[in-house]
Structure formats: C-alpha cells, structure tokens
Design a protein around this motif. Structure first.
Motif, mmCIF file in Angstrom:
data_model
loop_
_atom_site.group_PDB
_atom_site.id
_atom_site.type_symbol
_atom_site.label_atom_id
_atom_site.label_comp_id
_atom_site.label_asym_id
_atom_site.label_seq_id
_atom_site.Cartn_x
_atom_site.Cartn_y
_atom_site.Cartn_z
ATOM 1 N N SER A 294 8.129 7.776 -6.231
ATOM 2 C CA SER A 294 9.410 7.727 -5.535
ATOM 3 C C SER A 294 9.223 7.312 -4.081
ATOM 4 O O SER A 294 9.928 6.435 -3.566
ATOM 5 C CB SER A 294 10.086 9.103 -5.611
ATOM 6 N N ALA A 295 8.258 7.944 -3.395
ATOM 7 C CA ALA A 295 7.994 7.618 -1.994
ATOM 8 C C ALA A 295 7.557 6.163 -1.836
ATOM 9 O O ALA A 295 7.943 5.482 -0.875
ATOM 10 C CB ALA A 295 6.935 8.562 -1.436
ATOM 11 N N TYR A 296 6.756 5.681 -2.805
ATOM 12 C CA TYR A 296 6.312 4.283 -2.753
ATOM 13 C C TYR A 296 7.479 3.323 -2.949
ATOM 14 O O TYR A 296 7.639 2.348 -2.199
ATOM 15 C CB TYR A 296 5.239 4.026 -3.816
ATOM 16 N N LEU A 297 8.300 3.573 -3.974
ATOM 17 C CA LEU A 297 9.411 2.674 -4.273
ATOM 18 C C LEU A 297 10.389 2.577 -3.109
ATOM 19 O O LEU A 297 10.926 1.500 -2.824
ATOM 20 C CB LEU A 297 10.137 3.135 -5.534
ATOM 21 N N LEU A 298 10.627 3.695 -2.428
ATOM 22 C CA LEU A 298 11.556 3.697 -1.302
ATOM 23 C C LEU A 298 11.117 2.737 -0.203
ATOM 24 O O LEU A 298 11.945 2.096 0.453
ATOM 25 C CB LEU A 298 11.689 5.104 -0.724
ATOM 26 N N ASN A 299 9.804 2.624 0.002
ATOM 27 C CA ASN A 299 9.287 1.832 1.119
ATOM 28 C C ASN A 299 8.463 0.631 0.671
ATOM 29 O O ASN A 299 7.693 0.082 1.458
ATOM 30 C CB ASN A 299 8.462 2.735 2.032
ATOM 31 N N SER A 300 8.648 0.231 -0.588
ATOM 32 C CA SER A 300 7.918 -0.927 -1.101
ATOM 33 C C SER A 300 8.553 -2.221 -0.598
ATOM 34 O O SER A 300 9.634 -2.217 0.009
ATOM 35 C CB SER A 300 7.929 -0.911 -2.631
ATOM 36 N N ASN A 301 7.895 -3.321 -0.856
ATOM 37 C CA ASN A 301 8.427 -4.642 -0.497
ATOM 38 C C ASN A 301 9.158 -5.302 -1.655
ATOM 39 O O ASN A 301 9.458 -6.505 -1.595
ATOM 40 C CB ASN A 301 7.287 -5.548 -0.011
ATOM 41 N N ILE A 302 9.438 -4.539 -2.701
ATOM 42 C CA ILE A 302 10.173 -5.073 -3.849
ATOM 43 C C ILE A 302 11.601 -5.403 -3.430
ATOM 44 O O ILE A 302 12.289 -4.564 -2.838
ATOM 45 C CB ILE A 302 10.183 -4.064 -5.005
ATOM 46 N N THR A 303 12.051 -6.620 -3.723
ATOM 47 C CA THR A 303 13.417 -7.026 -3.407
ATOM 48 C C THR A 303 14.330 -6.701 -4.585
ATOM 49 O O THR A 303 14.108 -7.177 -5.702
ATOM 50 C CB THR A 303 13.491 -8.533 -3.087
#
Length: 243
Positions: free
Chosen positions: A178-187
């Motif tokens: 969850s923490a990763y997805l929130l701040n990922s570079n995925i558009t």
C-alpha cells in the motif's frame, strides 16, 4: 457566495473523516468504513461542484488534501492498526479509554499507511500534471482497499478469507505494498471526463460498468478486485489515453 460551496463540501469530508477515525479507534470498523465512504463521496462532490460552478482557489486545493489526509490517510492507518492488533497475540498492556489492551509494537506498523498517504498528498499538491491522471495510487482508492478488509470479515463469513485477512504476514505485506503504490511512479487514469464521448472515455466507462457488476455480484470482496482492475487497466492503456 458560490465560491464557498466546494469548500463547504470539503469540510463535510473533514467531519466524516473525524467521525470515521473515532469509530476506528473504538474498533467499530464497519461504522468507520461507512463514514470513509461518506467522506469520499464529499471528496467527489466538492471537485464536481468546483468544476460546475467554475470556481477554484488555492485554499480549496490545500483544504481538499487536508481533508483527504484525515479520511483517506489517518483512518486506514488506524484500521490497519486494529487489524494487526487482532492478528497479534501477547505484548505489553496499553490503555485506551481506561481499558487495558495487550499488544506488541507490530500494530503501529499500520501507521506506515498514514505516513505514506501524507507524503503522497504533499507531492500531489506541488504536481500540476495530475489532472486527468494520477502518479501513484490515489489516497481514496487506497483507503477503500484497506477498509474493505474488515467489511469482508464482518459480512462474508468465510473462514478461508478470514484466515488470510487476519494473518499478520498478509497484513504486513499489504501495508508495505500500500505504501509503495501510494508513492510509486505508476500512471493511473483519473475518473474525470473532459467530455462524455464513449470513444474518448471507453476505458473509464468500461471500468465503471465492470466495477458495478463486481459490486453487485461479490459485494465487499469486489473492492480489492476493483483496485487491482484499476491498476491493471491503467498499465495496459496507451500512455496517451491515460494522460
């Protein structure tokens, strides 16, 4: 007068988030989830009102993120805290409202979600490109993912699902993902329509229709599937369409 309407709706989001936090602290997670839903509805309505009334202010932008921090940042952190506490055994006695509760340090890992949400919202406020797309998972979507867990526990009554959800390693893994997805570079595409053309918004319409079908058939179990569907659909879309 009309310029104050979006901000008033945002303040209702703040109120809903405060109520959700209180219910989450009291371990009434189904009521916490209800008020998160209400807060997210107000979050949608304030943006809609601002566009319909053609009013926008820097105060409104900042207020919107502050409201999201409570409803979609703090509340899921407290909910994950409670879920980790349920999964955990032993530890020291910690008093809440005069009651001794046994726990270890592990439940506090849930607030990693809150910290990640704060960082994501801060980045969003200084990024002028996130209008028709998002960089990283939006905090409301992440909040829905986390609050779906207690709702599945309460209303699906499935031993296999309960065993997975109350497994501490699953919860630890989900917190970190969850923490990763929130701040990922995925558009990821935003559910904002520049026009109502099906051709220009085919993925958005199909996503909404598919989400409705999943909710009607799977109820709360549909929420994590919808979030997964949202991420996969964004990754598979041509970049020009996502933007």
């Amino acid at each position: 007068m009309k310029q104050y309407i979006p901000n008033l709706l945002t303040l209702f989001n703040v109120f809903s988030g405060c109520v959700a936090v209180m219910f989450a602290v009291l371990n009434r997670l189904e009521l916490a989830a209800l008020f998160v839903f209400i807060g997210i509805l107000f979050d949608f309505l304030d943006g809609l009102a601002a566009r319909l009334l053609n009013v926008r202010s820097e105060v409104g932008v900042q207020l919107d993120s502050l409201a999201d921090m409570i409803t979609s940042g703090l509340t899921p952190g407290v909910i994950m805290f409670q879920l980790l506490a349920m999964a955990e055994r032993g530890g020291w006695n910690l008093g809440f409202f005069g009651h001794d509760t046994e726990m270890t340090l592990l439940p506090f890992l849930g607030f990693v979600i809150t910290m990640a949400s704060a960082y994501r919202l801060a980045k969003f406020n200084v990024d002028e490109n996130q209008v028709y797309s998002f960089r990283g998972l939006p905090t409301p979507a992440n909040a829905l993912l986390i609050l779906s867990l207690p709702l599945i526990l309460l209303y699906h009554n499935n031993e296999i699902l309960s065993g997975i959800i109350l497994n501490q390693w699953f919860l630890i893994g989900l917190t970190l993902v969850s923490a990763y997805l929130l701040n990922s570079n995925i558009t990821l595409f935003a559910l904002k329509f520049a026009n109502w053309s099906f051709r220009d918004n085919a993925v958005r319409y199909l996503f909404l229709i598919g989400s409705l079908v999943l909710i009607l058939t799977l109820r709360f179990l549909a929420i994590p599937l919808i979030i997964l569907f949202y991420i996969l659909a964004s990754l598979l879309m041509p970049k020009t369409e996502v933007d």
